[in-house]
Design an enzyme around this catalytic site. Structure first.
Site, PDB file in Angstrom:
ATOM      1  N   GLU A  69       0.840  -1.210   0.000  1.00 33.53           N
ATOM      2  CA  GLU A  69       0.000   0.000   0.000  1.00 33.53           C
ATOM      3  C   GLU A  69       0.868   1.251   0.000  1.00 33.53           C
ATOM      4  O   GLU A  69       0.567   2.240  -0.660  1.00 33.53           O
ATOM      5  CB  GLU A  69      -0.905   0.023   1.242  1.00 33.53           C
ATOM      6  CG  GLU A  69      -1.898  -1.131   1.334  1.00 33.53           C
ATOM      7  CD  GLU A  69      -2.948  -1.114   0.244  1.00 33.53           C
ATOM      8  OE1 GLU A  69      -3.096  -0.082  -0.449  1.00 33.53           O
ATOM      9  OE2 GLU A  69      -3.619  -2.141   0.066  1.00 33.53           O
ATOM     10  N   GLU A 100      -4.948   4.637   0.066  1.00 32.25           N
ATOM     11  CA  GLU A 100      -3.848   3.675   0.263  1.00 32.25           C
ATOM     12  C   GLU A 100      -3.359   3.737   1.717  1.00 32.25           C
ATOM     13  O   GLU A 100      -3.050   2.707   2.310  1.00 32.25           O
ATOM     14  CB  GLU A 100      -2.685   3.950  -0.698  1.00 32.25           C
ATOM     15  CG  GLU A 100      -3.042   4.033  -2.186  1.00 32.25           C
ATOM     16  CD  GLU A 100      -3.668   2.787  -2.784  1.00 32.25           C
ATOM     17  OE1 GLU A 100      -3.996   1.848  -2.044  1.00 32.25           O
ATOM     18  OE2 GLU A 100      -3.857   2.765  -4.018  1.00 32.25           O
ATOM     19  N   HIS A 103      -5.847   1.848   3.665  1.00 23.72           N
ATOM     20  CA  HIS A 103      -5.688   0.392   3.497  1.00 23.72           C
ATOM     21  C   HIS A 103      -4.530  -0.113   4.363  1.00 23.72           C
ATOM     22  O   HIS A 103      -4.628  -1.165   4.998  1.00 23.72           O
ATOM     23  CB  HIS A 103      -5.401   0.034   2.031  1.00 23.72           C
ATOM     24  CG  HIS A 103      -6.499   0.410   1.097  1.00 23.72           C
ATOM     25  ND1 HIS A 103      -6.381   0.373  -0.273  1.00 23.72           N
ATOM     26  CD2 HIS A 103      -7.764   0.850   1.341  1.00 23.72           C
ATOM     27  CE1 HIS A 103      -7.511   0.774  -0.830  1.00 23.72           C
ATOM     28  NE2 HIS A 103      -8.367   1.074   0.127  1.00 23.72           N
ATOM     29  N   TYR A 109      -4.719  -2.965  11.505  1.00 23.55           N
ATOM     30  CA  TYR A 109      -5.827  -3.379  12.387  1.00 23.55           C
ATOM     31  C   TYR A 109      -5.964  -4.909  12.381  1.00 23.55           C
ATOM     32  O   TYR A 109      -6.187  -5.528  13.431  1.00 23.55           O
ATOM     33  CB  TYR A 109      -7.092  -2.682  11.892  1.00 23.55           C
ATOM     34  CG  TYR A 109      -8.390  -2.977  12.595  1.00 23.55           C
ATOM     35  CD1 TYR A 109      -8.451  -3.255  13.951  1.00 23.55           C
ATOM     36  CD2 TYR A 109      -9.590  -2.953  11.868  1.00 23.55           C
ATOM     37  CE1 TYR A 109      -9.669  -3.513  14.580  1.00 23.55           C
ATOM     38  CE2 TYR A 109     -10.810  -3.193  12.484  1.00 23.55           C
ATOM     39  CZ  TYR A 109     -10.838  -3.477  13.836  1.00 23.55           C
ATOM     40  OH  TYR A 109     -12.040  -3.727  14.443  1.00 23.55           O
ATOM     41  N   GLU A 173      -1.899  -3.279  -8.759  1.00 18.31           N
ATOM     42  CA  GLU A 173      -3.255  -3.071  -8.243  1.00 18.31           C
ATOM     43  C   GLU A 173      -4.285  -3.935  -8.985  1.00 18.31           C
ATOM     44  O   GLU A 173      -5.261  -4.376  -8.394  1.00 18.31           O
ATOM     45  CB  GLU A 173      -3.644  -1.591  -8.383  1.00 18.31           C
ATOM     46  CG  GLU A 173      -2.776  -0.658  -7.565  1.00 18.31           C
ATOM     47  CD  GLU A 173      -3.290   0.789  -7.594  1.00 18.31           C
ATOM     48  OE1 GLU A 173      -3.224   1.423  -8.657  1.00 18.31           O
ATOM     49  OE2 GLU A 173      -3.760   1.270  -6.543  1.00 18.31           O
ATOM     50  N   GLU A 207      -9.948  -0.277  -4.783  1.00 14.73           N
ATOM     51  CA  GLU A 207      -8.955  -0.656  -5.797  1.00 14.73           C
ATOM     52  C   GLU A 207      -9.566  -0.714  -7.186  1.00 14.73           C
ATOM     53  O   GLU A 207      -8.900  -0.437  -8.185  1.00 14.73           O
ATOM     54  CB  GLU A 207      -8.286  -1.991  -5.442  1.00 14.73           C
ATOM     55  CG  GLU A 207      -7.423  -1.957  -4.185  1.00 14.73           C
ATOM     56  CD  GLU A 207      -6.240  -0.988  -4.246  1.00 14.73           C
ATOM     57  OE1 GLU A 207      -5.802  -0.623  -5.354  1.00 14.73           O
ATOM     58  OE2 GLU A 207      -5.760  -0.581  -3.173  1.00 14.73           O
ATOM     59  N   HIS A 210      -9.248   2.650  -8.442  1.00 18.69           N
ATOM     60  CA  HIS A 210      -7.852   2.963  -8.780  1.00 18.69           C
ATOM     61  C   HIS A 210      -7.519   2.405 -10.167  1.00 18.69           C
ATOM     62  O   HIS A 210      -6.835   3.035 -10.968  1.00 18.69           O
ATOM     63  CB  HIS A 210      -6.882   2.373  -7.750  1.00 18.69           C
ATOM     64  CG  HIS A 210      -7.139   2.830  -6.341  1.00 18.69           C
ATOM     65  ND1 HIS A 210      -6.512   2.287  -5.247  1.00 18.69           N
ATOM     66  CD2 HIS A 210      -7.983   3.780  -5.855  1.00 18.69           C
ATOM     67  CE1 HIS A 210      -6.948   2.894  -4.148  1.00 18.69           C
ATOM     68  NE2 HIS A 210      -7.848   3.786  -4.490  1.00 18.69           N
TER      69      HIS A 210
HETATM   70 FE   LIG Z   1      -4.775   1.121  -4.947  1.00 21.09          FE
HETATM   71 FE   LIG Z   2      -4.692   0.020  -1.697  1.00 20.36          FE
END
Ligand SMILES: [Fe+2]
Ligand SMILES: [Fe+2]
Length: 342
Positions: A69, A100, A103, A109, A173, A207, A210
């Site tokens: 990421e 990102e 993410h 987490y 990606e 994504e 993206h």
């Molecule tokens: Fe991405």
């Molecule tokens: Fe990402």
């Protein structure tokens, strides 16, 4: 021209030339979410009942995804943003960079929740050859983008921009991440790690945007720069994608030394080849592998009703409107790739 050195008018949002970028920005804002909106701790009971090979697969995914990421963010900051003149593209990239970061923290987490050895997770991408090779593949193109000798107004500079874009957007990606999403979502498919699945689903939704942005950007640069449209350069792009698939095939062999319930390296790699063919077609190139989708359930995975967390009275699927109000999920924009096989 979308590519080039910026001039003072390039910070004027209007008149707007690339409306698709602004529309993607607005969609991305509506898709906003935060990791702790998902009660991941509820998956701990599943975790305890999973086999060591299954847990290894999750740990392996986090080892790659978490640093990846931040690699994407570095690529956007150093290899994409500085070379674009369009303010609407800059808006979109600013939102993507937040996503990102989000993410990365979402995967943090996961590491905080499941009893995983964090130092092992963080060291793997520095030590395991199949993961190192994937990162080196991305970094070689990014390194070129930061060299003084790169002139974005020359044909060679524009080719370098496209090469880097194909590597981080289409390969990383658009193929590698989808390979990982499929493995991660396969647990939910078997009714395990359902909250983790929701988290992955949100990442996947981001994504897919993206990827839409990257593909649209590639098409725009090619349309505006006819000198790039040669058979030789098309072949080069194709080979970057095929090399990316080879790297993923080896990496998946390390993820599944034995295979887990319903999943082994061959199955995942057939999906990787299937997705790579869709990406080639989205770029206007011919498919290369000619395989069927072994994971047809993935094409509907992003449409399924999200888990409602009754304990927190919070539906995990919503869109935030442009003014920050949360509401019921509206239809998502068509996902790139995975819905095309019908
Ligand atoms: Fe991405
Ligand atoms: Fe990402």
């Amino acid at each position: 021209m979308i590519l080039g050195k910026t001039s003072p008018t390039d910070v004027n949002l209007h008149p707007m030339k690339y409306k698709w970028a602004y529309e993607l920005y607005n969609q991305a804002v509506r898709n906003s979410w935060f990791p702790h909106e998902i009660a991941l701790g509820e998956d701990l009971a599943d975790w305890k009942s999973m086999t060591s090979d299954e847990r290894f697969a999750v740990q392996f995914l986090m080892s790659f995804f978490n640093p990846a990421e931040l690699i994407v963010n570095r690529t956007l900051a150093l290899g994409v943003y500085p070379y674009l003149k369009s303010p609407e593209c800059h808006l979109y990239l600013a939102k993507q960079m937040f996503e990102e970061a989000n993410h990365c923290v979402a995967f943090e987490y996961v590491l905080e929740t499941f009893p995983l050895d964090r130092s092992k997770v963080y060291d793997t991408h520095l030590e395991l050859p199949s993961m190192q090779r994937k990162e080196a593949f991305i970094n070689q193109y990014l390194t070129r983008m930061t060299e003084q000798s790169l002139d974005i107004e020359t044909t060679e500079g524009k080719k370098d921009f496209i090469r880097n874009l194909v590597a981080y957007n289409i390969v990383m990606e658009g193929i590698w991440f989808y390979s990982g999403f499929m493995v991660a979502l396969s647990f939910r498919q078997r009714n395990q790690l359902r909250n983790f699945g929701s988290l992955i689903n949100w990442v996947l939704r981001d994504e897919s945007l993206h990827l839409k942005f990257g593909i649209q950007l590639i098409h725009t640069v090619l349309e505006e720069n006819a000198e790039l449209l040669t058979a030789e350069f098309a072949e080069e792009i194709r080979n970057i994608i095929i090399e990316g698939v080879d790297l993923e095939v080896n990496y998946n062999k390390d993820m599944f030394p034995k295979g887990i319930l319903g999943l082994n390296a061959d199955y995942v790699n057939q999906y990787v080849q299937y997705v790579a063919d869709r990406r080639l077609e989205e770029l206007g190139l011919e498919a290369h592998f000619g395989v069927t989708n072994p994971a047809k359930w993935m094409s509907t995975a992003t449409d399924v009703f999200e888990l409602v967390n009754f304990f927190e009275q919070q539906n995990t699927s919503y869109e935030v409107d442009a003014h920050g109000h949360k509401g019921e999920k509206k239809d998502l924009p068509a996902q790139t790739g995975d819905k095309k096989e019908e």
